[in-house]
Motif scaffolding. Structure first.
Motif, PDB file in Angstrom:
ATOM      1  N   VAL A 181      28.939  14.028 -49.986  1.00 58.17           N
ATOM      2  CA  VAL A 181      29.430  15.362 -49.692  1.00 58.17           C
ATOM      3  C   VAL A 181      27.973  15.803 -48.999  1.00 58.17           C
ATOM      4  O   VAL A 181      28.194  16.751 -48.349  1.00 58.17           O
ATOM      5  N   VAL A 182      26.822  15.518 -49.259  1.00 58.56           N
ATOM      6  CA  VAL A 182      25.488  16.177 -48.650  1.00 58.56           C
ATOM      7  C   VAL A 182      24.925  14.813 -48.137  1.00 58.56           C
ATOM      8  O   VAL A 182      24.713  13.834 -48.374  1.00 58.56           O
ATOM      9  N   GLU A 183      24.430  14.940 -46.824  1.00 56.74           N
ATOM     10  CA  GLU A 183      23.772  13.834 -45.964  1.00 56.74           C
ATOM     11  C   GLU A 183      22.733  14.512 -45.481  1.00 56.74           C
ATOM     12  O   GLU A 183      22.572  15.517 -44.963  1.00 56.74           O
ATOM     13  N   GLN A 184      21.393  13.685 -45.233  1.00 52.54           N
ATOM     14  CA  GLN A 184      20.273  14.071 -44.634  1.00 52.54           C
ATOM     15  C   GLN A 184      20.464  14.798 -43.172  1.00 52.54           C
ATOM     16  O   GLN A 184      19.847  15.915 -42.763  1.00 52.54           O
ATOM     17  N   VAL A 185      21.281  14.024 -42.394  1.00 55.40           N
ATOM     18  CA  VAL A 185      21.701  14.368 -41.011  1.00 55.40           C
ATOM     19  C   VAL A 185      22.043  15.744 -41.005  1.00 55.40           C
ATOM     20  O   VAL A 185      22.210  16.593 -39.902  1.00 55.40           O
ATOM     21  N   ARG A 186      22.695  16.515 -42.111  1.00 56.58           N
ATOM     22  CA  ARG A 186      23.449  17.617 -42.081  1.00 56.58           C
ATOM     23  C   ARG A 186      22.639  18.843 -42.653  1.00 56.58           C
ATOM     24  O   ARG A 186      23.024  19.895 -42.930  1.00 56.58           O
ATOM     25  N   VAL A 187      21.071  18.485 -42.917  1.00 57.65           N
ATOM     26  CA  VAL A 187      20.136  19.479 -43.597  1.00 57.65           C
ATOM     27  C   VAL A 187      19.334  19.939 -42.111  1.00 57.65           C
ATOM     28  O   VAL A 187      18.585  18.651 -41.573  1.00 57.65           O
ATOM     29  N   LYS A 188      19.174  21.070 -41.946  1.00 59.65           N
ATOM     30  CA  LYS A 188      18.113  21.347 -40.837  1.00 59.65           C
ATOM     31  C   LYS A 188      17.114  22.718 -41.405  1.00 59.65           C
ATOM     32  O   LYS A 188      17.720  23.546 -42.090  1.00 59.65           O
ATOM     33  N   VAL A 189      16.005  22.369 -41.158  1.00 57.38           N
ATOM     34  CA  VAL A 189      15.028  23.200 -41.672  1.00 57.38           C
ATOM     35  C   VAL A 189      14.004  23.602 -40.514  1.00 57.38           C
ATOM     36  O   VAL A 189      13.731  22.844 -39.477  1.00 57.38           O
ATOM     37  N   ASN A 190      13.736  24.842 -40.515  1.00 55.31           N
ATOM     38  CA  ASN A 190      12.823  25.202 -39.671  1.00 55.31           C
ATOM     39  C   ASN A 190      11.599  26.072 -40.427  1.00 55.31           C
ATOM     40  O   ASN A 190      11.983  27.353 -40.774  1.00 55.31           O
ATOM     41  N   ASP A 191      10.685  25.366 -40.794  1.00 59.18           N
ATOM     42  CA  ASP A 191       9.708  25.959 -41.780  1.00 59.18           C
ATOM     43  C   ASP A 191       8.916  27.241 -41.079  1.00 59.18           C
ATOM     44  O   ASP A 191       8.722  28.255 -41.661  1.00 59.18           O
ATOM     45  N   ALA A 192       8.614  27.203 -39.669  1.00 58.63           N
ATOM     46  CA  ALA A 192       8.127  28.288 -38.931  1.00 58.63           C
ATOM     47  C   ALA A 192       8.865  29.540 -39.051  1.00 58.63           C
ATOM     48  O   ALA A 192       8.341  30.477 -39.250  1.00 58.63           O
ATOM     49  N   GLU A 193      10.150  29.464 -38.848  1.00 57.85           N
ATOM     50  CA  GLU A 193      11.077  30.615 -39.000  1.00 57.85           C
ATOM     51  C   GLU A 193      11.796  30.793 -40.386  1.00 57.85           C
ATOM     52  O   GLU A 193      12.412  31.835 -40.500  1.00 57.85           O
ATOM     53  N   SER A 194      11.190  29.985 -41.354  1.00 59.14           N
ATOM     54  CA  SER A 194      11.714  30.208 -42.703  1.00 59.14           C
ATOM     55  C   SER A 194      13.299  29.950 -42.896  1.00 59.14           C
ATOM     56  O   SER A 194      13.908  30.910 -43.545  1.00 59.14           O
ATOM     57  N   THR A 195      13.960  29.046 -42.196  1.00 59.09           N
ATOM     58  CA  THR A 195      15.480  28.961 -42.282  1.00 59.09           C
ATOM     59  C   THR A 195      15.664  27.534 -42.561  1.00 59.09           C
ATOM     60  O   THR A 195      14.931  26.542 -42.610  1.00 59.09           O
ATOM     61  N   ASP A 245       1.465  21.717 -45.543  1.00 63.13           N
ATOM     62  CA  ASP A 245       2.705  20.639 -45.764  1.00 63.13           C
ATOM     63  C   ASP A 245       3.993  21.342 -45.406  1.00 63.13           C
ATOM     64  O   ASP A 245       4.375  21.871 -46.526  1.00 63.13           O
ATOM     65  N   PRO A 246       4.592  21.507 -44.218  1.00 69.46           N
ATOM     66  CA  PRO A 246       5.781  22.351 -43.979  1.00 69.46           C
ATOM     67  C   PRO A 246       6.830  21.517 -44.697  1.00 69.46           C
ATOM     68  O   PRO A 246       6.952  20.255 -44.960  1.00 69.46           O
ATOM     69  N   ILE A 247       7.771  22.412 -45.041  1.00 70.66           N
ATOM     70  CA  ILE A 247       9.188  21.548 -45.578  1.00 70.66           C
ATOM     71  C   ILE A 247       9.860  21.270 -44.709  1.00 70.66           C
ATOM     72  O   ILE A 247      10.177  21.788 -43.441  1.00 70.66           O
ATOM     73  N   ASP A 248      10.482  20.064 -44.714  1.00 70.10           N
ATOM     74  CA  ASP A 248      11.363  19.607 -43.766  1.00 70.10           C
ATOM     75  C   ASP A 248      12.524  19.227 -44.168  1.00 70.10           C
ATOM     76  O   ASP A 248      12.815  19.399 -45.411  1.00 70.10           O
ATOM     77  N   ASP A 249      13.595  18.605 -43.524  1.00 70.31           N
ATOM     78  CA  ASP A 249      14.824  18.152 -43.732  1.00 70.31           C
ATOM     79  C   ASP A 249      14.906  17.328 -44.966  1.00 70.31           C
ATOM     80  O   ASP A 249      15.716  17.485 -45.851  1.00 70.31           O
ATOM     81  N   ARG A 250      14.168  16.295 -44.913  1.00 67.88           N
ATOM     82  CA  ARG A 250      14.109  15.235 -46.067  1.00 67.88           C
ATOM     83  C   ARG A 250      13.798  15.844 -47.255  1.00 67.88           C
ATOM     84  O   ARG A 250      14.149  15.622 -48.500  1.00 67.88           O
ATOM     85  N   GLU A 251      12.671  16.813 -47.482  1.00 67.80           N
ATOM     86  CA  GLU A 251      12.571  17.415 -48.779  1.00 67.80           C
ATOM     87  C   GLU A 251      13.548  18.410 -49.333  1.00 67.80           C
ATOM     88  O   GLU A 251      13.911  18.271 -50.565  1.00 67.80           O
ATOM     89  N   ILE A 252      14.390  19.022 -48.273  1.00 69.54           N
ATOM     90  CA  ILE A 252      15.469  19.719 -48.816  1.00 69.54           C
ATOM     91  C   ILE A 252      16.432  18.896 -49.276  1.00 69.54           C
ATOM     92  O   ILE A 252      17.155  19.129 -50.427  1.00 69.54           O
ATOM     93  N   PHE A 253      16.815  17.603 -48.552  1.00 69.01           N
ATOM     94  CA  PHE A 253      17.834  16.635 -48.914  1.00 69.01           C
ATOM     95  C   PHE A 253      17.368  16.160 -50.143  1.00 69.01           C
ATOM     96  O   PHE A 253      18.296  16.171 -51.068  1.00 69.01           O
ATOM     97  N   VAL A 310       5.462   9.041 -50.092  1.00 67.40           N
ATOM     98  CA  VAL A 310       4.504  10.373 -50.015  1.00 67.40           C
ATOM     99  C   VAL A 310       3.481   9.635 -49.215  1.00 67.40           C
ATOM    100  O   VAL A 310       2.600   8.727 -49.505  1.00 67.40           O
ATOM    101  N   THR A 311       2.965  10.252 -47.987  1.00 69.39           N
ATOM    102  CA  THR A 311       1.903  10.061 -47.138  1.00 69.39           C
ATOM    103  C   THR A 311       0.484  10.480 -47.637  1.00 69.39           C
ATOM    104  O   THR A 311       0.631  11.496 -48.558  1.00 69.39           O
ATOM    105  N   ALA A 312      -0.528  10.094 -47.271  1.00 70.97           N
ATOM    106  CA  ALA A 312      -1.812  10.581 -47.605  1.00 70.97           C
ATOM    107  C   ALA A 312      -1.880  11.941 -47.180  1.00 70.97           C
ATOM    108  O   ALA A 312      -2.618  12.879 -47.916  1.00 70.97           O
ATOM    109  N   ARG A 313      -1.179  12.417 -45.935  1.00 70.53           N
ATOM    110  CA  ARG A 313      -1.303  13.724 -45.327  1.00 70.53           C
ATOM    111  C   ARG A 313      -0.756  14.728 -46.453  1.00 70.53           C
ATOM    112  O   ARG A 313      -1.042  15.826 -46.668  1.00 70.53           O
ATOM    113  N   GLU A 314       0.610  14.322 -47.073  1.00 70.20           N
ATOM    114  CA  GLU A 314       1.150  15.220 -48.061  1.00 70.20           C
ATOM    115  C   GLU A 314       0.309  15.410 -48.996  1.00 70.20           C
ATOM    116  O   GLU A 314       0.538  16.584 -49.876  1.00 70.20           O
ATOM    117  N   GLU A 315      -0.269  14.527 -49.552  1.00 68.14           N
ATOM    118  CA  GLU A 315      -1.161  14.667 -50.731  1.00 68.14           C
ATOM    119  C   GLU A 315      -2.439  15.387 -50.472  1.00 68.14           C
ATOM    120  O   GLU A 315      -3.101  15.734 -51.695  1.00 68.14           O
TER     121      GLU A 315
END
Length: 162
Positions: free
Chosen positions: A66-80, A38-46, A27-32
């Protein structure tokens, strides 16, 4: 659909490959900092879905790859959010249940503004089109979650193992 110990049915994939878990995300200082967005990103979903339990094995979806971080795609601005998952075998009868568990975890964890797309990695399952169609149909998902037995199995997949 039944889980482990629910009868004498043999496991479809009795000896699955087990993969090493990735480390915890620092966890980075920026995230705290509550003042900064703090936009939601691929790693957060993973991180939300990696610990979901497999319905047949005492392993997580991450441990079975069955799940891998590379197979998770997030676009916080478009809410997808898009998650591809890869069943351990091409004829896995639990694929729909696994996809439903991923979808339910995300529905329960994310703000309502997000549009979710949970689907099988192309070319990895014999019934890929049918499973993807079920997971994309809001009415089918809602009906599945009204089935108390199915909801109980999903909740077991989502519960922390002791």
């Amino acid at each position: 659909m039944v889980g482990p110990g629910a009868g004498a049915a043999p496991l479809e994939n009795a000896n699955p490959l087990i993969y090493r878990r990735s480390g915890e995300r620092p966890v980075t200082a920026r995230e705290e900092d509550d003042e900064l967005p703090d936009p939601i990103d691929d790693r957060e979903i993973f991180d939300l879905i990696r610990s979901i339990n497999d319905p047949e094995h005492p392993l997580t979806l991450e441990e079975l790859n069955v799940v891998e971080q590379v197979r998770v795609k997030v676009n916080d601005a478009e809410s997808t959010v898009s998650v591809e998952f890869t069943p351990t075998i091409p004829h896995c009868s639990m694929a729909t249940l696994i996809g439903l568990s991923i979808k339910v975890k995300l529905l329960r964890s994310l703000p309502e503004r997000f549009k979710l797309d949970v689907h099988i990695t192309p070319g990895t399952h014999a019934s890929e089109h049918a499973v993807n169609k079920q997971l994309a149909d809001k009415e089918r998902v809602a009906a599945a979650l009204e089935n108390s037995h199915l909801l109980e199995v999903v909740n077991q997949c989502l519960s922390a193992r002791s």
